[in-house]
Design an enzyme around this catalytic site. Structure first.
Site, short mmCIF file in Angstrom:
data_model
loop_
_atom_site.label_atom_id
_atom_site.label_comp_id
_atom_site.label_asym_id
_atom_site.label_seq_id
_atom_site.Cartn_x
_atom_site.Cartn_y
_atom_site.Cartn_z
N ASP A 1 -6.99 -2.20 3.69
CA ASP A 1 -6.05 -3.14 3.32
C ASP A 1 -6.34 -4.43 3.95
O ASP A 1 -5.89 -5.33 3.57
CB ASP A 1 -4.52 -2.82 3.74
CG ASP A 1 -4.13 -1.40 3.25
OD1 ASP A 1 -4.44 -1.41 1.82
OD2 ASP A 1 -3.63 -0.53 3.91
N ASP B 1 0.95 -1.30 -0.05
CA ASP B 1 -0.15 -0.07 -0.03
C ASP B 1 0.96 1.04 0.21
O ASP B 1 2.13 1.07 0.43
CB ASP B 1 -1.06 0.04 1.10
CG ASP B 1 -1.59 1.27 1.44
OD1 ASP B 1 -2.25 1.62 0.22
OD2 ASP B 1 -1.86 1.66 2.41
N ASP C 1 -1.67 -0.71 6.04
CA ASP C 1 -1.96 -0.41 7.47
C ASP C 1 -3.19 0.19 8.01
O ASP C 1 -3.65 0.30 8.76
CB ASP C 1 -0.93 0.87 7.70
CG ASP C 1 -1.48 2.16 6.94
OD1 ASP C 1 -1.80 1.97 6.13
OD2 ASP C 1 -1.35 3.02 7.45
#
Length: 691
Positions: free
Chosen positions: A584, A381, A580
Site C-alpha cells: 500500500d 485496502d 497497512d
C-alpha cells in the site's frame, strides 16, 4: 513558526525573533531560560516603571518638585527599564533588520527607541525644541510610554510563554506513560531493578501484576491480560501468552509475565509516537506560510504608515504638532506588532497534534491536519484495514460420520508442528472449544499443499485440493459447500484420515468489529468509499457486498492502486488512501493524504501522513472532526489578528482625532498588543478541550 531553524541550545529564531522550542520536550517541566530571564527582567523593572508612570501622570501636582527635576528623575528611572529590561527586544530588532526579516520586534524596538531617544534629547538639550513643545513648564517627554511599553511587552511574553508551555503537555503525558525502571532477569536467574535506559535488546524482563510493560517485546513465559488503552484507545484488555507481542508502557493485569526485550529506547512504539507528535508540532501548515508572507509585508506597510503618521502630524497637526507626531507614530508601531498574526496558526497546530495523539491519531505534519478535512474520496485496502489481517476459524464441513469437534481435534493435532498462520487459527479454535489435542508423530509439511502425519494409529493429511488430488481423495461430498465459502472469501482445508475424507475446515480473514460502524459514519460525512485490494475479485466483492461498498477493485497490484489514485485525481477528487501493508506504500504516498494503520508495517506508516494507532477506521471520523475544528480555530485566530490590526492602526494614527479628539496612548497600544497575543493563545488552547 520557522521549523527549518536549528541550533544546539536555547535561543531565539533569527527570522521571527520568537523563542526556539526544544525538538523533544523532557518529562519534567522544561526549565525555559527565556521565561526565567523575562520573569527576572519584569520583576526588577516593574517598580521602576510604576514610579516613572506616577511621576509622568501626577508629578505636576507635586509643587515642591520642579519640572526639570521631574524630567531627570524620569530619565533615571526609565533608563534601566529601556536599556536593560528591553535589551532582548533591541537585539531581536537588530537581528530582524540584519536578516531582512521584519517582524514584531522590528516595530517594538523602533517604537521604544523612538520614544526614549526623543525624551532623552528633550531632557539633555531642551533648548533645541521650540516653546510649542512645552507642557507644564517643561518639554514634553515620554519616558513613561517607553517604560510602560517595555513592561507590558514583558508581561505579554510571560503570559504567552507560559501558555505555550502547555502545548507540550501532550508529549509530556506520553513520555510519562513509560516506567522509569525494569526488572531484569540475569543469566543466573537473579533479578534486579535497573533504569530503563540500561535495558538492552534480548534482555529478559519480569513484569509483575499491576506493573507497566517496560519496553516492546515478546512474552516468553506466563499469561495475563494487558491494558493497551493508553496507546490504542481499546478499553478491553488483551490476552497475552507465550509468543504474544507486548508494547512498552501498557499496563499488565493480574498475571505475571517474562518478556524478551525486542525494541528499546527510540525504537519502541511509544518513542516513535512521541517523535511523530513532536515532528508534527514543528511543521508548518499551508495557512501558516500564507500568514508568514502577510506578516512580512504587513510590517513594511506599518513602518510606512508610522512614517506617514509622523510627517502628517508634524507638518499639518495642531500644536505641539511634532509631539503629536512622535506619540502617534510610536502608537502605530506598537499596536501593529504582528505577534498575534504570527502565533495564530502555530499555536493551533501544536495544540491539535497533542490532542490528536491522545485520541490515537498521529499526524506527521501540519499540512495533513489542514488537508484531511478537505478529502471527499476514501480508497481503502481490505486485508488488515477493513479486516483483521489474519485468518480466523469460519466453519467445519462434515463429509463422513465424524463430528465437527473430532475433525477440529485431528486438524489441530497435525498443525501443532506448523508455523503457518492457518495453523494458528485452527489451534485457536480448538483451544476455544477446550478440545483434547493429542500429539502427532511423523509430521511432514508438503510445500504449497498442506501437512501430513500420524495421530495414534491413524494416518492423517490436511491440505488444499492439490494435496487431495495427489492422494487420490474425492472431495465431492463437500465441494459445493467449500466453493460457496470460497466465494465469500474463505479458504478451505480438507482433512483425510486413512485415505477417507472426513471433512473440511473453512478459514477466513474476519471483518474488524469496528469496520461497519466506521464506514457508516464516513458515508454520513459524504465520503465516497472505494475498495482496492490485491485479493481475488470474487473475495473482494464478497467482502465489499457485506460492507455495502459498491466500488470495488480486486486483484489490484501496488502500481494499480497508484493508478486508481491518479485516475481519481484526474476526476477532480481529493483522495485519502488507507492501508497497512508494504504493497500500500506507493498509493499512500501518491494520495493527497495517506492514512496508515498502526497495526501495519513500518513502511506503510513512513509513507503516510496520518497513522491510526489502534488500526480503527472510526478514528478517521475523529481525525476529520479535529481537522475541521483546527482549521476553524486557525481562521478565528487569523481573523482576530487581522481585525485587531485593521482597527488598531487607524486609531493609533489619529483618524478619530478630527471628529472626536481621540488619540491612542502608546501605553494603551502596548497593552492591547499584549492582550491580543494572549487571546490568540487562549483560543488555540480551546482545542485541547474539544471532543
Amino acid at each position: 513558526m520557522h521549523p527549518q531553524i536549528r541550533q544546539p541550545g536555547p535561543g531565539t529564531c533569527p527570522l521571527c525573533g520568537m523563542a526556539l522550542e526544544p525538538e523533544m520536550p523532557s518529562l519534567e517541566e522544561d526549565d525555559n531560560p527565556e521565561l526565567r530571564d523575562f520573569t527576572r527582567r519584569f520583576a526588577w523593572t516593574l517598580p521602576l516603571t510604576l514610579a516613572v508612570f506616577v511621576l509622568a501622570m501626577f508629578g505636576h501636582r507635586f509643587h515642591a518638585l520642579p519640572a526639570d527635576v521631574r524630567t531627570w528623575l524620569e530619565l533615571a528611572l526609565a533608563t534601566p527599564v529601556v536599556l536593560w529590561g528591553a535589551w532582548p527586544f533591541f537585539q531581536r530588532c537588530v537581528q530582524s533588520i540584519r536578516h531582512r526579516s521584519p517582524n514584531m520586534w522590528t516595530l517594538i524596538g523602533i517604537g521604544v527607541a523612538a520614544a526614549y531617544l526623543y525624551s532623552v534629547a528633550a531632557t539633555l538639550a531642551p533648548g533645541l525644541f521650540p516653546d510649542s513643545f512645552r507642557e507644564h513648564g517643561r518639554i514634553g517627554v515620554y519616558f513613561e510610554a517607553a517604560a510602560v511599553i517595555v513592561s507590558l511587552t514583558l508581561l505579554g511574553q510571560l503570559l504567552e510563554l507560559r501558555a505555550r508551555s502547555r502545548t507540550s503537555a501532550a508529549i509530556r503525558a506520553l513520555l510519562g506513560l513509560a516506567p522509569k525502571t525494569a526488572r531484569r532477569i540475569a543469566d543466573d536467574g537473579s533479578e534486579a531493578d535497573v533504569p530503563l535506559a540500561h535495558v538492552h535488546v534480548g534482555d529478559r524482563l519480569r513484569v509483575r501484576p499491576g506493573e507497566k510493560v517496560p519496553v516492546d517485546g515478546t512474552v516468553l513465559e506466563g499469561h495475563s491480560a494487558v491494558d493497551e488503552s493508553m496507546l490504542t484507545g481499546e478499553p478491553i484488555p488483551v490476552e497475552k501468552g507465550a509468543g504474544a507481542r507486548v508494547i512498552g508502557a501498557t499496563l499488565n493485569g493480574t498475571g505475571g509475565l517474562v518478556v524478551r526485550a525486542d525494541q528499546v529506547g527510540s525504537a519502541t512504539v511509544l518513542a516513535q509516537i512521541v517523535q511523530l507528535v513532536a515532528q508534527a508540532q514543528r511543521s508548518r501548515a499551508p495557512m501558516q506560510r500564507m500568514a508568514d508572507k502577510v506578516s512580512y509585508w504587513f510590517v513594511l506597510a506599518v513602518l510606512a504608515v508610522a512614517l506617514l503618521t509622523f510627517l502628517v502630524w508634524g507638518l499639518f497637526g495642531p500644536s505641539p504638532s511634532w509631539v503629536f507626531a512622535v506619540v502617534n507614530a510610536v502608537s502605530v508601531l506598537i499596536i501593529a506588532c504582528p505577534c498575534a498574526l504570527g502565533l495564530a496558526t502555530p499555536m493551533s497546530i501544536m495544540v491539535a497534534t497533542g490532542r490528536a495523539a491522545q485520541e490515537g491519531v498521529l499526524f506527521k505534519d501540519a499540512a495533513a491536519i489542514e488537508q484531511l478535512a478537505r478529502i471527499d474520496t476514501l480508497v481503502v485496502d481490505k486485508t488488515g484495514t477493513l479486516t483483521e489481517g489474519r485468518p480466523a476459524f469460519r466453519a467445519v464441513l462434515v463429509a463422513s460420520g465424524a463430528g465437527e469437534d473430532a475433525i477440529l481435534a485431528d486438524a489441530a493435532s497435525l498443525e501443532q508442528g506448523s508455523e503457518h498462520p492457518l495453523a494458528a487459527a485452527i489451534l485457536a479454535e480448538a483451544a476455544r472449544r477446550a478440545l483434547a489435542v493429542p500429539a502427532a508423530s511423523g509430521f511432514e509439511s508438503v510445500t504449497g499443499q498442506g501437512v501430513r502425519g500420524r495421530v495414534g494409529n491413524r494416518s492423517l493429511a490436511l491440505g488444499n485440493e492439490a494435496l487431495m488430488a495427489s492422494l487420490g481423495v474425492d472431495i465431492a461430498p463437500v465441494r459445493e459447500a467449500a466453493a460457496a465459502l470460497r466465494g465469500e472469501g474463505a479458504t478451505a482445508m480438507y482433512l483425510v484420515a486413512d485415505g477417507r475424507l472426513e471433512g473440511a475446515i473453512a478459514l477466513a480473514d474476519p471483518v474488524k468489529a469496528t469496520t461497519p460502524a466506521a464506514l457508516h459514519a464516513l458515508r454520513a460525512e459524504g465520503l465516497r468509499i472505494v475498495m482496492a485490494t490485491g485479493d481475488a475479485e470474487a473475495t473482494a466483492r464478497s467482502v465489499g457486498a457485506a460492507l455495502g461498498i459498491d466500488e470495488i477493485h480486486g486483484a489490484a497490484t501496488p502500481a494499480g492502486k497508484v493508478a486508481l489514485v491518479e485516475e481519481l485525481h484526474r476526476e477532480g477528487r481529493r483522495v485519502a488512501m488507507v492501508g497497512d501493508g508494504i504493497n500500500d506504500a506507493p498509493a499512500l504516498a501518491a494520495a493527497d493524504i495517506g492514512i496508515a494503520m498502526g497495526t501495519g508495517t513500518d513502511v506503510a506508516m513512513s509513507s503516510a501522513q496520518v497513522t491510526l494507532v489502534k488500526g480503527d477506521l472510526g478514528r478517521i471520523v475523529a481525525a476529520r472532526a479535529l481537522s475541521t475544528q483546527t482549521i476553524a480555530n486557525m481562521k478565528q485566530n487569523l481573523g482576530f489578528a487581522f481585525l485587531y490590526n485593521a482597527l488598531g492602526v487607524p486609531v493609533a494614527a489619529g483618524v478619530l482625532y478630527p471628529a472626536f479628539g481621540l488619540l491612542l496612548s502608546p501605553m494603551i497600544a502596548a497593552l492591547a498588543m499584549s492582550l491580543s497575543s494572549v487571546s490568540v493563545v487562549t483560543n488555540a488552547l480551546r482545542l485541547s478541550r474539544r471532543r
